[in-house]
Structure formats: C-alpha cells, structure tokens
Design an enzyme around this catalytic site. Structure first.
Site, PDB file in Angstrom:
ATOM      1  N   SER A   1       0.824  -1.201   0.000  1.00  0.00           N
ATOM      2  CA  SER A   1       0.000   0.000   0.000  1.00  0.00           C
ATOM      3  C   SER A   1       0.866   1.262   0.000  1.00  0.00           C
ATOM      4  O   SER A   1       1.666   1.450  -0.903  1.00  0.00           O
ATOM      5  CB  SER A   1      -0.959  -0.069   1.192  1.00  0.00           C
TER       6      SER A   1
ATOM      7  N   LYS B   1       4.097   2.114  -2.494  1.00  0.00           N
ATOM      8  CA  LYS B   1       4.502   3.345  -3.187  1.00  0.00           C
ATOM      9  C   LYS B   1       5.955   3.648  -2.805  1.00  0.00           C
ATOM     10  O   LYS B   1       6.793   4.005  -3.639  1.00  0.00           O
ATOM     11  CB  LYS B   1       3.605   4.529  -2.777  1.00  0.00           C
TER      12      LYS B   1
ATOM     13  N   TRP C   1     -10.384   0.523  -4.852  1.00  0.00           N
ATOM     14  CA  TRP C   1      -9.864   1.863  -4.501  1.00  0.00           C
ATOM     15  C   TRP C   1      -8.468   2.047  -5.098  1.00  0.00           C
ATOM     16  O   TRP C   1      -8.094   3.127  -5.529  1.00  0.00           O
ATOM     17  CB  TRP C   1      -9.839   1.971  -2.971  1.00  0.00           C
TER      18      TRP C   1
ATOM     19  N   HIS D   1      -7.302  -5.910   0.284  1.00  0.00           N
ATOM     20  CA  HIS D   1      -6.146  -5.006   0.233  1.00  0.00           C
ATOM     21  C   HIS D   1      -5.095  -5.561   1.194  1.00  0.00           C
ATOM     22  O   HIS D   1      -5.011  -5.164   2.348  1.00  0.00           O
ATOM     23  CB  HIS D   1      -6.641  -3.623   0.675  1.00  0.00           C
TER      24      HIS D   1
END
Ligand code: GCU
Length: 438
Positions: free
Chosen positions: A274, A278, A365, A416
C-alpha cells in the site's frame, strides 16, 4: 400539461436592462445559490469507498467512465527526441524523470540529510527452533543520542554457506515476525518467514514510522525534522515528504547490509504494501542497488495510473495525505493530465530490475486494472534494456500469476493485503533473480 415558459436569450435580457437605464441597486441573482451536494454514502453498493474531493470529484468505479488520456511516452525525452538506446535512457531520460518525480511528486532528499550510524545490538543464534539467526540492528539518524532511530530485525538462515540474499520488508508495525499474536496488526503483513529462510534467503523488517511519522503536521519530528532549514516549519516545496523519507531510510538500511558479512547486498529485494508499496517503488526507482521490488496493492501514486479516473485519485490523495508528498504535488488536483509523470514511469525507473505488482478484487480503490495497465506501459523500457515485459496487455487475469518476464503481476481474489498467493507467486518470481548461497 406543461405550460410553455417564455424564454429570453441573454442578449435580449441585456438589451432590456440597458433600455431600463442603470439599476439603482444590484439585482437579485436570477437563480438561488447551488445547494450543497448531497452527502455521499461511505461506499457504493459493491463496498468500494466513495469520496467527494474538494475539487468536487466523486470516486468512479465504472470502467466506461475512466475517461480518455494520453500517457507520457517513456521513450520520448521532454525535448521531443526519441530514446532509441539504453545509453540515452540511462544518461538522459532516466535522470529527467527522476528530477520530475523529485521536484513535483515525492520531493528530493535535502543535502542536510542526516548520517545514519548502525550498530548490531543483539544477536540470537538459535531462533525459530534453531533454523534462524536473529539480529537486531539499530540505526541512529543524526548525532543526538535521543534523535530518531530505526530498529531493523534481520533473520538469517542458520545454515547458510555464504552471504544470503535478503528480503527487506517495510512494515506498518515493528514487532519481530516470530510474534504472530499481535492483535494490533492492521494488515496480515508479516511474510512467510520459515518458507523464506528455507529458500536460503534472509528476511528483514523495519517499522516505517520510526523514520518519519505518518500524520499531518509532524514535519518537525523524525528525519524530516532533523533537516528543516533554519526558520522553516515545513520542508521547501520540492523537498521530501514522508514517502521520500521512508524510501531514503530503506536505502540507508541497504548501506548497512553492505557492511554485514552475512548478507549478499547485491541481492536485496524490497517489499512494501500500500503506502509502503509506493515507497518501495520510489526507493527502487532512485537506488539501483535494490535487486528486485515488490509493491503490493500500491494503487494511486504508486503502481496505478493516475490519469485513469478510477478509485482513488490525485484529488483524494492530495487532500487526505499531503504529508506523503512534496508541497509541489498540490498543483495537480483537478489537473491530472498535467502531471509530468505517471505510474508506468515510476515502474520503468526500476528497470532493468524486476518488479512484481499485485492488486486485489476487493481493492478497487487502488485500481487493480490501472496497476496492470501501468505495468504494461512500462514494458517498452524493459524491452529497450534487453529485459522481458509482462508478456500480455490483456488483463489482468484473475488469480493467475504473470511471472514469465521481468515484470510480474498477480490479481488476487480478495482484499487489500499481501495474500498468501501473492507471497507464493512473488517467491517463485524472485527465484529467477535471487540465488541462495549453497
Ligand atoms: C489509504 C490511501 C491509499 C493507501 C492506503 C494504505 O487507503 O488512500 O492510497 O495505499 O491508505 O497505505 O493503506
């Protein structure tokens, strides 16, 4: 029956006003001020988050409404010249993309970044039923004894014949992986340590918030706090936000690995989920010493294309997580097409090193299809450098690891998270690059 309403055009109305002479006082507005938009439900019928950004943008999950866009061509320089060989990529295109990411997106590390001093504070030669050596290494940032410090937990196979490749996993929570019973964990984030060690690799973790807090208005703490220019409460507009600080710390831990005789520092993989996905992509983009990068469900401003209007957008991110980015990132809400970069370029900056990307069906999302399309669009750079792209532009196929090339992808059924299937596929992918000492 509807009564027809007489309709006066704007020029006619203006003409009537002129004929009537100057108004004595300002006329009442013809229409009432717009009513505030109706409150949004938290999620849509499928459970996807719905947000209305200050720009008015509302989260979209309809593939028919993602809009049309043109991605910046990875193989065209800003001056319009084509990039036809590896030399031009490495000497011109890669540096200009890094400059853009530093100045406009994540922020550059200031020259004043602190020195980091590492010390092994504990070694336990017989953990995990004697199969592993556990080391705790503390890295102190700066020269103040009470300054920020990061705790690296390193697990090494007890019976290694030499230096071992290491999987460096950035964690939300910092407990040693052997302690699985911590109800605090938001994510099933600890890797399959026994499997990793049995494969002949080491496994290392550190907790990201030890480097820099993950909250608003905390620039004066952590490593960013150590480097604020005199008189400044926040970094300059092109200086690092938290993602750059976390990525920088991953490179500093790699500096430590280069000094540890048990570690093969030329074969260190970087893993993050997540926001830490990044971070992993950005760390790998800047530091070519990372041999392999695994960004899990990294989504918006990570592995997913920003120009696609799907799930989280630049508008959401700039308002909800401004501290992750350089101040200059605030130029782009409502103007995604003006971004000088997009996720395919962040992935491509990792080339020629392999990148393994995941997304989940219940994580719309993060726009899993946008993650897949970014990996596809990074392909030309991998091919230019003699590497293999994803092998398909049709997808993402569900629960089918794409791991035959140097870009890997898995779209898992589920949430997720780094799912067990992701770890399995990643380890199978990693085997091509990380050879244990035997
Ligand atoms: C939020 C954010 C995501 C991010 C995620 C996480 O959901 O919108 O962009 O990836 O947090 O890091 O858990």
């Amino acid at each position: 029956m509807n009564t027809p309403v007489p309709c006066l055009s704007v020029p006619v109305i203006l003409g009537l006003l002129v004929l009537a002479g100057p108004p004595v006082r300002a006329a009442e507005p013809a229409t009432a001020p717009a009513a505030p938009p109706a409150a949004l439900p938290r999620t849509d019928a499928s459970g996807n988050p719905l947000r209305r950004a200050p720009t008015g943008h509302v989260s979209n999950y309809d593939e028919a409404k993602v809009g049309t866009y043109t991605l910046p061509d990875p193989l065209v320089l800003q001056n319009g010249q084509p990039v036809r060989d590896a030399d031009t990529w490495f000497k011109q295109r890669r540096p200009e993309l890094l400059r853009l990411y530093k100045a406009e997106i994540y922020g550059r590390v200031p020259e004043r970044a602190p020195q980091v001093t590492f010390a092994v504070v504990e070694t336990d030669p017989g953990v995990m039923n004697g199969t592993a050596v556990r080391k705790e290494i503390v890295g102190h940032f700066g020269d103040k004894p009470d300054g920020p410090a990061v705790h690296v937990h390193l697990y090494l196979p007890a019976k290694a014949a030499g230096r071992v490749p290491v999987l460096l996993h950035l964690l939300f929570f910092g407990d040693p992986p052997a302690d699985a019973a911590n109800g605090l964990r938001r994510f099933s984030e600890i890797g399959p340590v026994a499997d990793i060690l049995a494969r002949g690799y080491g496994y290392a973790t550190f907790r990201y918030t030890e480097v820099q807090a993950d909250s608003a208005d905390t620039y004066q703490s952590g490593v960013i706090g150590l480097t604020l220019a005199p008189g400044r409460a926040i970094p300059a507009a092109d200086e690092w936000g938290a993602i750059s600080a976390w990525a920088w710390a991953a490179s500093r831990v790699l500096d430590y690995f280069e000094t540890d005789p048990a570690v093969d520092a030329r074969h260190v993989a970087l893993i993050g989920h997540s926001r830490l996905g990044k971070t992993a992509l950005w760390a790998g983009a800047q530091d070519p010493r990372f041999a392999l990068v695994f960004p899990s469900c990294a989504g918006e401003m990570g592995s997913a294309l920003s120009r696609r209007d799907y799930g989280e957008t630049v508008d959401d991110m700039a308002v909800n997580f401004p501290w992750w980015f350089a101040g200059n990132f605030q130029k782009y809400p409502g103007h995604w097409n003006d971004l000088p970069v997009d996720a395919h370029l962040l992935i491509a900056l990792n080339a020629p090193h392999p990148v393994f990307i995941t997304g989940g069906t219940q994580d719309q999302w993060a726009d899993p299809r946008g993650e897949f399309l970014a990996a596809v669009a990074a392909g030309p750079v991998y091919r230019l450098l003699g590497k293999k792209d994803l092998g398909t532009s049709d997808g993402p196929p569900l629960d089918t690891p794409l791991i035959t090339g140097d870009l890997g992808f898995l779209y898992h059924t589920g949430a997720h998270t780094i799912a067990p299937a992701d770890w399995n596929a990643f380890l199978a992918f990693a085997e091509k690059y990380l050879k244990p000492a035997r």
